[in-house]
Design an enzyme around this catalytic site. Structure first.
Site, PDB file in Angstrom:
ATOM      1  N   ARG A  54      31.367  37.522  50.961  1.00  0.00           N
ATOM      2  CA  ARG A  54      32.270  38.447  50.284  1.00  0.00           C
ATOM      3  C   ARG A  54      31.929  39.847  50.760  1.00  0.00           C
ATOM      4  O   ARG A  54      31.010  40.035  51.536  1.00  0.00           O
ATOM      5  CB  ARG A  54      32.218  38.316  48.749  1.00  0.00           C
ATOM      6  N   GLY A  55      32.714  40.829  50.268  1.00  0.00           N
ATOM      7  CA  GLY A  55      32.504  42.198  50.733  1.00  0.00           C
ATOM      8  C   GLY A  55      33.408  42.444  51.935  1.00  0.00           C
ATOM      9  O   GLY A  55      33.551  41.582  52.811  1.00  0.00           O
ATOM     10  N   ARG A  94      42.089  36.147  50.501  1.00  0.00           N
ATOM     11  CA  ARG A  94      41.861  37.212  49.520  1.00  0.00           C
ATOM     12  C   ARG A  94      42.759  38.396  49.879  1.00  0.00           C
ATOM     13  O   ARG A  94      42.808  38.800  51.038  1.00  0.00           O
ATOM     14  CB  ARG A  94      40.372  37.640  49.510  1.00  0.00           C
ATOM     15  N   GLN A 207      27.781  41.135  41.013  1.00  0.00           N
ATOM     16  CA  GLN A 207      27.301  41.397  42.377  1.00  0.00           C
ATOM     17  C   GLN A 207      26.195  42.448  42.397  1.00  0.00           C
ATOM     18  O   GLN A 207      25.351  42.440  43.290  1.00  0.00           O
ATOM     19  CB  GLN A 207      28.459  41.877  43.275  1.00  0.00           C
ATOM     20  N   ASP A 248      37.171  48.359  49.434  1.00  0.00           N
ATOM     21  CA  ASP A 248      37.785  47.197  50.081  1.00  0.00           C
ATOM     22  C   ASP A 248      39.044  47.583  50.852  1.00  0.00           C
ATOM     23  O   ASP A 248      39.470  46.873  51.766  1.00  0.00           O
ATOM     24  CB  ASP A 248      38.111  46.138  49.035  1.00  0.00           C
ATOM     25  N   ASN A 258      38.394  49.525  45.024  1.00  0.00           N
ATOM     26  CA  ASN A 258      37.023  48.983  45.032  1.00  0.00           C
ATOM     27  C   ASN A 258      36.858  48.107  43.793  1.00  0.00           C
ATOM     28  O   ASN A 258      37.775  47.984  42.969  1.00  0.00           O
ATOM     29  CB  ASN A 258      35.998  50.123  45.063  1.00  0.00           C
ATOM     30  N   LYS A 259      35.689  47.501  43.672  1.00  0.00           N
ATOM     31  CA  LYS A 259      35.420  46.561  42.584  1.00  0.00           C
ATOM     32  C   LYS A 259      35.818  47.132  41.222  1.00  0.00           C
ATOM     33  O   LYS A 259      35.605  48.315  40.953  1.00  0.00           O
ATOM     34  CB  LYS A 259      33.929  46.203  42.616  1.00  0.00           C
TER      35      LYS A 259
HETATM   36  O1  MRU Z   1      34.861  40.765  45.327  1.00  0.00           O
HETATM   37  P1  MRU Z   1      33.874  41.216  46.374  1.00  0.00           P
HETATM   38  O2  MRU Z   1      32.462  40.972  46.004  1.00  0.00           O
HETATM   39  O3  MRU Z   1      34.238  40.720  47.748  1.00  0.00           O
HETATM   40  O4  MRU Z   1      34.135  42.762  46.360  1.00  0.00           O
HETATM   41  C1  MRU Z   1      33.705  43.553  47.371  1.00  0.00           C
HETATM   42  C2  MRU Z   1      32.712  44.443  46.862  1.00  0.00           C
HETATM   43  O5  MRU Z   1      31.567  44.057  46.828  1.00  0.00           O
HETATM   44  C3  MRU Z   1      32.998  45.770  46.433  1.00  0.00           C
HETATM   45  O6  MRU Z   1      34.202  46.100  45.968  1.00  0.00           O
HETATM   46  C4  MRU Z   1      32.359  46.721  47.415  1.00  0.00           C
HETATM   47  O7  MRU Z   1      31.995  47.838  46.766  1.00  0.00           O
HETATM   48  C5  MRU Z   1      33.217  47.022  48.597  1.00  0.00           C
HETATM   49  S1  MRU Z   1      33.024  45.905  49.844  1.00  0.00           S
HETATM   50  C6  MRU Z   1      32.201  46.838  50.969  1.00  0.00           C
END
Ligand code: MRU
Length: 377
Positions: A54-55, A94, A207, A248, A258-259
């Site tokens: 992920r990320g 995703r 996370q 993201d 972002n998250k």
């Molecule tokens: O849902 P995820 O874990 O894939 O989300 C991504 C993230 O970890 C965050 O939003 C992160 O801050 C950006 S990804 C570099």
């Protein structure tokens, strides 16, 4: 990334068998370190969808290697259709992180340029490795630029501890190496700057508590995990000097997806005059999107991630029910922080402001294309 005394990337080709792609299966961290072998597009698709990887940066790199797996598994007859379908399948895993679609498009463009199947496989391999190498290099450079902000804060505080708050995991595990938000932190730590990181736990998948805390432990960076609601309080009491998060997808006008929960941290930072930085490689800018709130598609994941919580007990990872069984839950995975709340972007080329003019001055080769073309039907 540093794991014990060894250096790992988060994705690589198996040393004695280049037909196998290896990943660190993040579902088991921080309790267990598991490496998973992937040999088909279907396996890779599951790994992205179910968040073994992920990320933003890492799923971009995984998409690159996925297209290589597609090429080596494609039948000679119908090769092109197989590749195209695999690209569509990978993109559908995703919706929010732009690196995914970017990597598939980059692969398709180059694979389609050469004619024989053998050449296509070679191009797919070379491109997958290039995407991964670039990701690591960009993150390293983000560290070199971002460290200046931490150094300045340290000087301002006469060498006293610089407290940095981060949300989710935008660390090495979210990329191929180094991370985006963590790269300046690792660089500052290596330069001997006294610092401490507040790690938001980041419900529902945690996370921060599971991955960022694990990484910081491996690097031995001082840190404290906090519940997601704590940041505002810390800021009001002068216990946060800066916020650094990842993203993201970021529009060319500076709106940041972002998250989930990032927006609330940005609001609290603004209210308390605390710099709020977003660290990103240029591959996470979306040059076609102008208005983040209206245009960025926000992933909605299953309610089980909210309803249950996962932890480690009796040597096993287990889920326990958190809410009344009958209660409905909703699980938006990301939110959008408007550009006006962002102090600046830390990129591989340097630091720019969160507005169209400054972003395009840093990346003049990217002309905004506000009309989104649908590449795959
Ligand atoms: O849902 P995820 O874990 O894939 O989300 C991504 C993230 O970890 C965050 O939003 C992160 O801050 C950006 S990804 C570099």
């Amino acid at each position: 990334m540093k794991i014990g005394e060894k250096h790992y990337r988060t994705i690589w080709l198996k040393e004695d068998n280049p037909l196998i792609v290896r990943i660190i299966d993040q579902r088991y961290l921080p309790y267990d370190f598991v490496i998973e072998d992937l040999q088909t597009v279907d396996e890779l698709v599951v790994a992205i969808k179910d968040m073994h990887v992920r990320g933003a940066g890492l799923i971009g790199a995984a998409a690159g290697f996925g297209m290589y797996l597609a090429a080596i598994n494609a039948p000679k007859k119908g090769f092109e259709k197989f590749i195209q379908d695999s690209g569509n399948q990978i993109i559908a895993t995703r919706p929010t992180a732009v690196n995914l679609i970017w990597a598939v498009k980059r692969q398709l463009k180059l694979i389609n340029k050469v004619s024989s199947c053998q050449n296509k496989i070679e191009v797919a391999l070379k491109t997958a490795q290039k995407i991964a190498d670039e990701d690591a290099e960009y993150c390293k450079n983000i560290g070199k630029h971002g460290v200046k902000i931490i150094e300045d804060l340290s000087v301002k505080k006469n060498g006293n501890t610089v407290n940095i708050l981060t949300h989710c995991n935008a660390g090495s595990l979210a990329f191929v190496d180094y991370g985006s938000a963590t790269a300046p932190i690792y660089e500052a730590f290596e330069r001997g700057i006294t610092l401490h990181v507040w790690v938001d736990e980041t419900r529902p998948r945690n996370q921060g508590a599971r991955l960022t805390a694990w990484e910081l432990n491996e690097y031995q960076v001082p840190h404290t995990v906090i519940s997601d609601n704590t940041g505002g309080h810390l800021m009001q009491h002068g216990l946060v000097d800066m916020v650094i998060v990842g993203t993201d997808r970021t529009t060319y006008t500076g709106d940041v997806a972002n998250k989930i929960g990032t927006y609330l941290k940005a609001l609290a930072a603004k209210d308390n005059n605390i710099p709020f930085y977003v660290a990103l490689p240029s591959t996470t800018f979306d040059w076609e999107m102008k208005d983040g709130l209206k245009e960025i598609s926000i992933e909605e994941r299953g309610e089980r991630e909210v309803k249950y919580i996962e932890g480690f007990i009796d040597g096993k990872i287990k889920e326990v029910l958190l809410t009344p069984k009958e209660s409905r839950c909703v699980n938006y995975a990301f939110d959008v922080t408007p550009a006006r709340l962002v102090t600046g972007f830390i990129t591989e080329r340097g630091i720019c402001e969160a507005n169209e003019q400054s972003i395009l001055a840093m990346f003049p080769e990217h002309k905004p294309r506000p009309f989104r073309l649908q590449p795959f039907n």
